[in-house]
Design a protein around this motif. Structure first.
Motif, short mmCIF file in Angstrom:
data_model
loop_
_atom_site.label_atom_id
_atom_site.label_comp_id
_atom_site.label_asym_id
_atom_site.label_seq_id
_atom_site.Cartn_x
_atom_site.Cartn_y
_atom_site.Cartn_z
N LEU A 14 -5.19 19.11 -4.06
CA LEU A 14 -4.87 17.78 -3.51
C LEU A 14 -6.06 17.11 -2.82
O LEU A 14 -5.94 15.97 -2.39
N CYS A 15 -7.17 17.82 -2.71
CA CYS A 15 -8.37 17.31 -2.03
C CYS A 15 -8.06 16.91 -0.58
O CYS A 15 -8.47 15.85 -0.11
N VAL A 16 -7.33 17.79 0.10
CA VAL A 16 -6.95 17.54 1.49
C VAL A 16 -8.21 17.28 2.32
O VAL A 16 -9.21 17.95 2.16
N ASN A 17 -8.13 16.30 3.18
CA ASN A 17 -9.21 15.86 4.07
C ASN A 17 -10.29 15.05 3.38
O ASN A 17 -11.25 14.65 4.01
N SER A 18 -10.14 14.79 2.08
CA SER A 18 -11.09 13.89 1.41
C SER A 18 -10.79 12.47 1.86
O SER A 18 -9.69 12.17 2.33
N PRO A 19 -11.76 11.57 1.74
CA PRO A 19 -11.51 10.18 2.15
C PRO A 19 -10.30 9.55 1.44
O PRO A 19 -9.50 8.86 2.08
N GLY A 20 -10.15 9.81 0.16
CA GLY A 20 -9.01 9.26 -0.59
C GLY A 20 -7.68 9.81 -0.09
O GLY A 20 -6.70 9.06 0.04
N PHE A 21 -7.64 11.09 0.15
CA PHE A 21 -6.42 11.72 0.65
C PHE A 21 -6.07 11.16 2.02
O PHE A 21 -4.92 10.81 2.28
N MET A 22 -7.08 11.07 2.89
CA MET A 22 -6.83 10.58 4.24
C MET A 22 -6.41 9.11 4.25
O MET A 22 -5.53 8.71 5.03
N LYS A 23 -6.97 8.32 3.36
CA LYS A 23 -6.58 6.91 3.26
C LYS A 23 -5.11 6.79 2.86
O LYS A 23 -4.35 6.03 3.45
N ARG A 24 -4.72 7.57 1.84
CA ARG A 24 -3.33 7.52 1.38
C ARG A 24 -2.39 8.04 2.46
O ARG A 24 -1.30 7.50 2.68
N GLU A 37 -1.84 5.31 4.92
CA GLU A 37 -0.94 4.29 4.37
C GLU A 37 0.51 4.74 4.47
O GLU A 37 1.39 3.96 4.87
N ILE A 38 0.76 5.99 4.11
CA ILE A 38 2.14 6.51 4.15
C ILE A 38 2.65 6.57 5.58
O ILE A 38 3.79 6.17 5.86
N MET A 39 1.82 7.05 6.50
CA MET A 39 2.25 7.14 7.89
C MET A 39 2.47 5.76 8.50
O MET A 39 3.42 5.57 9.27
N ASN A 40 1.65 4.79 8.15
CA ASN A 40 1.87 3.42 8.64
C ASN A 40 3.19 2.87 8.14
O ASN A 40 3.91 2.20 8.89
N GLU A 41 3.53 3.13 6.89
CA GLU A 41 4.80 2.66 6.35
C GLU A 41 5.97 3.36 7.05
O GLU A 41 6.98 2.73 7.35
#
Length: 55
Positions: free
Chosen positions: A21-31, A34-38
């Motif tokens: 899942l590439c945990v802690n990668s910039p893409g993972f953290m961005k998504r 987004e999910i937590m904000n929603e």
């Protein structure tokens, strides 16, 4: 299977899944953000509705 073997197996599974899942990668953290904000937006919405119904 002993408890220690089970723990080791689960550690390996978690590590592989994190890598996949590439945990802690910039893409993972961005998504994740987004999910937590929603989630927070929905929680605030629900709380507002609860307050209105209680009045």
């Amino acid at each position: 299977m002993s408890m220690q073997e089970c723990i080791q197996m689960m550690d390996k599974l978690v590590t592989k899944e994190e890598q996949k899942l590439c945990v802690n990668s910039p893409g993972f953290m961005k998504r994740h953000e987004e999910i937590m904000n929603e989630c927070n937006r929905q929680l605030l919405h629900d709380l507002m509705l609860e307050q209105r119904e209680g009045v």
